[in-house]
Write a protein that holds these residues in place. Structure first.
Motif, PDB file in Angstrom:
ATOM      1  N   ALA A  68       0.893  -1.352  -0.121  1.00 28.08           N
ATOM      2  CA  ALA A  68      -0.056   0.263  -0.075  1.00 28.08           C
ATOM      3  C   ALA A  68       0.666   1.135  -0.038  1.00 28.08           C
ATOM      4  CB  ALA A  68      -0.830  -0.082   1.027  1.00 28.08           C
TER       5      ALA A  68
ATOM      6  N   GLN B  46      -5.914  -1.587  -1.063  1.00 34.34           N
ATOM      7  CA  GLN B  46      -5.447  -2.732  -1.985  1.00 34.34           C
ATOM      8  C   GLN B  46      -6.890  -3.094  -2.738  1.00 34.34           C
ATOM      9  OE1 GLN B  46      -2.893  -5.928  -0.491  1.00 34.34           O
ATOM     10  NE2 GLN B  46      -2.383  -4.583   1.198  1.00 34.34           N
TER      11      GLN B  46
ATOM     12  N   SER C 274      -1.848   0.862  -4.872  1.00 29.47           N
ATOM     13  CA  SER C 274      -1.324  -0.260  -4.563  1.00 29.47           C
ATOM     14  C   SER C 274      -0.068  -0.642  -5.422  1.00 29.47           C
ATOM     15  CB  SER C 274      -2.491  -1.340  -4.588  1.00 29.47           C
ATOM     16  OG  SER C 274      -1.903  -2.741  -4.197  1.00 29.47           O
TER      17      SER C 274
END
Length: 276
Positions: free
Chosen positions: A132, A162, A176
């Motif tokens: 992340a 995510q 992400s």
């Protein structure tokens, strides 16, 4: 009370009018104040409270001199009073002044997120999971209170980022990083599915972390092998808990971490840490 010459009394009363500190919407100033120069800017960079409030927002904002309509961000934002055409109380239609641009970008909705690719998260904050990439306004990336950070869960919580579908290969934070970042080499190899585990044998757990039982070889990204909180480690129970690894059927003689050392290792007494 006044006594007359005849001896009788009479009373007179005087009344004063008191101006209320709480003004109605109809009496608000219609002079524009797009930068909240004559009010108090809320920390969210959006609400511009009346200067009489003392402070803008807070748990007791409704008890401030001007009441909720003048001093609480939520009430001001739902009032329909834009600072582009009104003065305080009003909301900054562009999301805040120049000093709070970063905060307002993350709170004004996904349409305001950066669309410039940032595959290494050089303009954001990398989570410890190496996946992340949070917005810099979050202060920290992830944590138990990430949803309460300035940008909220969508900008500051790994799980939300995510599942957002925003890849750093095509957009900027929050996003992400599909394969982790070079700044998190110890965690970026951690994956959630057994199909992506290392298939290279590691009979001595030279590329992992040996549990104190000398049997389990945890993934290096776990930080430590086993312990009461092993299931909460970056790789989860399947990567970091001895019991899960031993029942996985993965032998270090044929695959790499996470795996089980069939007969323990001579170096297990000096390596790694925990019980469980």
């Amino acid at each position: 009370i006044i006594k007359s010459s005849s001896g009788s009394y009479s009373s007179t009363s005087t009344s004063t009018s008191k101006n209320s500190s709480t003004t109605s919407k109809s009496s608000y100033s219609s002079s524009s104040d797009p930068t909240c120069a004559h009010g108090i800017l809320h920390s969210d960079g959006i609400a511009c409270c009346d200067s009489a409030c003392g402070v803008c927002g807070g748990s007791s904002c409704s008890s401030s001199p001007g009441g909720a309509s003048n001093c609480c961000s939520s009430s001001i934002q739902s009032s329909g009073r834009s600072c582009n055409s009104n003065s305080a109380p009003c909301f900054l239609g562009s999301g805040g002044s120049s000093v709070t641009t970063m905060t307002t970008t993350t709170t004004s909705g996904s349409s305001a997120y950066s669309n410039s690719p940032d595959p290494t998260c050089s303009h954001g904050l990398i989570h410890t999971d190496g996946i992340a990439c949070c917005d810099t306004s979050c202060g920290t990336c992830g944590g138990s209170s990430c949803a309460s950070s300035p940008g909220g869960a969508t900008s500051c919580c790994s799980s939300s980022i995510q599942t957002s579908g925003r890849s750093c290969s095509t957009v900027g934070p929050p996003c992400s990083m599909s394969s982790g970042s070079s700044q998190s080499t110890s965690t970026k190899t951690i994956t959630k599915t057994s199909s992506s585990y290392s298939s290279s044998p590691d009979p001595t757990c030279s590329h992992g972390l040996i549990h104190s039982d000398g049997i389990a070889c945890c993934d290096a990204g776990c930080g430590s092998c086993g312990g009461t909180s092993c299931s909460s480690s970056p790789g989860g129970a399947s990567n970091c808990c001895s019991s899960s690894i031993q029942t996985s059927g993965r032998s270090c003689d044929t695959v790499g971490p996470p795996c089980a050392l069939s007969s323990g290792t001579s170096g297990s007494s000096s390596k790694s840490s925990s019980s469980t």
